[in-house]
Design a protein around this motif. Structure first.
Motif, PDB file in Angstrom:
ATOM      1  N   ILE A  39       0.837  -1.204   0.000  1.00  0.00           N
ATOM      2  CA  ILE A  39       0.000   0.000   0.000  1.00  0.00           C
ATOM      3  C   ILE A  39       0.871   1.253   0.000  1.00  0.00           C
ATOM      4  O   ILE A  39       0.616   2.211  -0.731  1.00  0.00           O
ATOM      5  N   VAL A  40       1.937   1.263   0.807  1.00  0.00           N
ATOM      6  CA  VAL A  40       2.853   2.406   0.857  1.00  0.00           C
ATOM      7  C   VAL A  40       3.559   2.570  -0.493  1.00  0.00           C
ATOM      8  O   VAL A  40       3.740   3.697  -0.977  1.00  0.00           O
ATOM      9  N   ALA A  41       3.949   1.462  -1.131  1.00  0.00           N
ATOM     10  CA  ALA A  41       4.619   1.542  -2.429  1.00  0.00           C
ATOM     11  C   ALA A  41       3.697   2.136  -3.492  1.00  0.00           C
ATOM     12  O   ALA A  41       4.132   2.958  -4.313  1.00  0.00           O
ATOM     13  N   VAL A  42       2.426   1.738  -3.499  1.00  0.00           N
ATOM     14  CA  VAL A  42       1.476   2.293  -4.465  1.00  0.00           C
ATOM     15  C   VAL A  42       1.279   3.783  -4.202  1.00  0.00           C
ATOM     16  O   VAL A  42       1.230   4.595  -5.138  1.00  0.00           O
ATOM     17  N   TRP A  43       1.191   4.169  -2.938  1.00  0.00           N
ATOM     18  CA  TRP A  43       1.014   5.576  -2.585  1.00  0.00           C
ATOM     19  C   TRP A  43       2.221   6.394  -3.030  1.00  0.00           C
ATOM     20  O   TRP A  43       2.069   7.470  -3.633  1.00  0.00           O
ATOM     21  N   LEU A  44       3.435   5.918  -2.764  1.00  0.00           N
ATOM     22  CA  LEU A  44       4.637   6.639  -3.162  1.00  0.00           C
ATOM     23  C   LEU A  44       4.771   6.714  -4.690  1.00  0.00           C
ATOM     24  O   LEU A  44       5.172   7.755  -5.227  1.00  0.00           O
ATOM     25  N   SER A  45       4.439   5.640  -5.367  1.00  0.00           N
ATOM     26  CA  SER A  45       4.528   5.677  -6.831  1.00  0.00           C
ATOM     27  C   SER A  45       3.523   6.660  -7.423  1.00  0.00           C
ATOM     28  O   SER A  45       3.814   7.318  -8.422  1.00  0.00           O
ATOM     29  N   SER A  46       2.344   6.802  -6.803  1.00  0.00           N
ATOM     30  CA  SER A  46       1.386   7.788  -7.305  1.00  0.00           C
ATOM     31  C   SER A  46       1.903   9.204  -7.091  1.00  0.00           C
ATOM     32  O   SER A  46       1.673  10.082  -7.928  1.00  0.00           O
ATOM     33  N   ILE A  47       2.629   9.426  -5.998  1.00  0.00           N
ATOM     34  CA  ILE A  47       3.226  10.743  -5.765  1.00  0.00           C
ATOM     35  C   ILE A  47       4.303  11.028  -6.808  1.00  0.00           C
ATOM     36  O   ILE A  47       4.375  12.131  -7.361  1.00  0.00           O
ATOM     37  N   VAL A  48       5.141  10.037  -7.104  1.00  0.00           N
ATOM     38  CA  VAL A  48       6.204  10.221  -8.101  1.00  0.00           C
ATOM     39  C   VAL A  48       5.610  10.470  -9.479  1.00  0.00           C
ATOM     40  O   VAL A  48       6.054  11.360 -10.218  1.00  0.00           O
ATOM     41  N   VAL A  49       4.595   9.710  -9.854  1.00  0.00           N
ATOM     42  CA  VAL A  49       3.956   9.903 -11.161  1.00  0.00           C
ATOM     43  C   VAL A  49       3.308  11.279 -11.238  1.00  0.00           C
ATOM     44  O   VAL A  49       3.382  11.956 -12.268  1.00  0.00           O
ATOM     45  N   GLY A  50       2.693  11.741 -10.161  1.00  0.00           N
ATOM     46  CA  GLY A  50       2.104  13.084 -10.145  1.00  0.00           C
ATOM     47  C   GLY A  50       3.159  14.161 -10.302  1.00  0.00           C
ATOM     48  O   GLY A  50       2.955  15.159 -11.002  1.00  0.00           O
ATOM     49  N   ALA A  51       4.333  13.969  -9.663  1.00  0.00           N
ATOM     50  CA  ALA A  51       5.410  14.951  -9.800  1.00  0.00           C
ATOM     51  C   ALA A  51       5.954  14.964 -11.222  1.00  0.00           C
ATOM     52  O   ALA A  51       6.230  16.028 -11.783  1.00  0.00           O
ATOM     53  N   ILE A  52       6.115  13.794 -11.822  1.00  0.00           N
ATOM     54  CA  ILE A  52       6.608  13.724 -13.201  1.00  0.00           C
ATOM     55  C   ILE A  52       5.582  14.341 -14.154  1.00  0.00           C
ATOM     56  O   ILE A  52       5.942  15.042 -15.102  1.00  0.00           O
ATOM     57  N   ASN A  53       4.320  14.117 -13.877  1.00  0.00           N
ATOM     58  CA  ASN A  53       3.259  14.631 -14.740  1.00  0.00           C
ATOM     59  C   ASN A  53       3.151  16.146 -14.665  1.00  0.00           C
ATOM     60  O   ASN A  53       2.663  16.783 -15.591  1.00  0.00           O
ATOM     61  N   SER A  54       3.610  16.762 -13.569  1.00  0.00           N
ATOM     62  CA  SER A  54       3.505  18.214 -13.434  1.00  0.00           C
ATOM     63  C   SER A  54       4.585  18.949 -14.219  1.00  0.00           C
ATOM     64  O   SER A  54       4.440  20.128 -14.506  1.00  0.00           O
ATOM     65  N   VAL A  55       5.687  18.279 -14.587  1.00  0.00           N
ATOM     66  CA  VAL A  55       6.721  18.887 -15.420  1.00  0.00           C
ATOM     67  C   VAL A  55       6.222  18.887 -16.859  1.00  0.00           C
ATOM     68  O   VAL A  55       5.807  17.836 -17.363  1.00  0.00           O
ATOM     69  N   PRO A  56       6.260  20.028 -17.555  1.00  0.00           N
ATOM     70  CA  PRO A  56       5.598  20.117 -18.866  1.00  0.00           C
ATOM     71  C   PRO A  56       6.110  19.151 -19.939  1.00  0.00           C
ATOM     72  O   PRO A  56       5.321  18.586 -20.673  1.00  0.00           O
ATOM     73  N   VAL A  57       7.420  18.936 -20.082  1.00  0.00           N
ATOM     74  CA  VAL A  57       7.939  18.152 -21.188  1.00  0.00           C
ATOM     75  C   VAL A  57       8.068  16.677 -20.833  1.00  0.00           C
ATOM     76  O   VAL A  57       7.990  15.809 -21.689  1.00  0.00           O
ATOM     77  N   LEU A  58       8.243  16.378 -19.573  1.00  0.00           N
ATOM     78  CA  LEU A  58       8.545  15.014 -19.145  1.00  0.00           C
ATOM     79  C   LEU A  58       7.478  13.979 -19.497  1.00  0.00           C
ATOM     80  O   LEU A  58       7.831  12.869 -19.895  1.00  0.00           O
ATOM     81  N   PRO A  59       6.172  14.255 -19.389  1.00  0.00           N
ATOM     82  CA  PRO A  59       5.190  13.232 -19.756  1.00  0.00           C
ATOM     83  C   PRO A  59       5.296  12.788 -21.218  1.00  0.00           C
ATOM     84  O   PRO A  59       5.158  11.608 -21.525  1.00  0.00           O
ATOM     85  N   LYS A  60       5.576  13.728 -22.123  1.00  0.00           N
ATOM     86  CA  LYS A  60       5.709  13.362 -23.542  1.00  0.00           C
ATOM     87  C   LYS A  60       6.954  12.509 -23.762  1.00  0.00           C
ATOM     88  O   LYS A  60       6.929  11.558 -24.557  1.00  0.00           O
TER      89      LYS A  60
END
Length: 165
Positions: A102-123
Motif C-alpha cells: 500500500i505504501v509503495a502504491v502511494w509513493l509511486s502515485s506521488i512520483v507519477v504526479g510529480a513527473i506529470n507536473s513537469v511540462p515536457v517530461l510526460p511526452k
C-alpha cells in the motif's frame, strides 16, 4: 445566444411591455449511430431481442438470466477467506507485506504526479513507453521461436513465485 421578444398588452392601460426571454431548446440533441451493424445473439445465458420501432432508431432489449450456480454467496466467500487466513502461519509477515504494498502504491502515485507536473517530461515518458513497446513486440511477439522463449520465461517465473522450482 438567441433571444425571443414577447409583447404583452395590459387590457386596462393598453400599454405594450416587451419581455426578453432566452430561447431554450425544446428537446436535447441526441446523436444516433444507426449505421452500426447489429451484434449476433450470444450462446450463453444472454439473449438480444429487437424491440419494434422505426428503421432509424435501433433499440435493443437485453435479457439476462441468472444461474444459481454461477453467483457465489457472500457468506461462502467470507468463510473461504476466513479459512485461508486461519491457514496462514506467519500473519505478521503478510500484514507487513500488505502494508508495504500500500505504501509503495502511494509513493509511486506521488512520483507519477510529480513527473506529470513537469511540462515536457510526460511526452518524453510516452515516447520511451512507445519505444519499449515496439522493442518488446519485435523481440518477443513477432517470431514463433521468440514467442516460445517468452512462454518458457513466463512459466519459469511462475514456478519461482509459486516456490515449485
Amino acid at each position: 445566444m438567441a433571444s425571443t421578444v414577447y409583447a404583452a398588452a395590459n387590457s386596462t392601460s393598453m400599454a405594450a411591455t416587451a419581455v426578453i426571454l432566452p430561447r431554450i431548446p425544446t428537446r436535447p440533441t441526441i446523436t444516433r449511430f444507426s449505421g452500426l451493424p447489429s451484434l449476433p445473439a450470444r450462446a450463453f445465458s444472454t439473449s438480444v431481442m429487437r424491440v419494434s420501432g422505426s428503421k432509424r432508431s435501433n433499440l435493443f432489449q437485453i435479457k439476462v438470466s441468472e444461474d444459481a450456480s454461477s453467483a457465489p454467496d457472500a457468506n461462502e466467500l467470507f468463510n473461504d477467506l476466513k479459512e485461508k487466513w486461519d491457514a496462514v502461519e506467519n500473519k505478521s509477515t503478510v500484514i507487513i507485506y500488505g502494508g508495504g504494498a500500500i505504501v509503495a502504491v502511494w509513493l509511486s502515485s506521488i512520483v507519477v504526479g510529480a513527473i506529470n507536473s513537469v511540462p515536457v517530461l510526460p511526452k518524453i515518458m510516452e515516447l520511451v513507453g512507445l519505444g519499449y513497446s515496439g522493442w518488446f513486440v519485435y523481440r518477443y511477439l513477432l517470431f514463433k521461436s521468440s514467442r516460445k522463449e517468452l512462454a518458457t520465461d513466463i512459466e519459469s517465473i511462475k514456478k519461482k513465485i509459486a516456490g515449485t522450482e
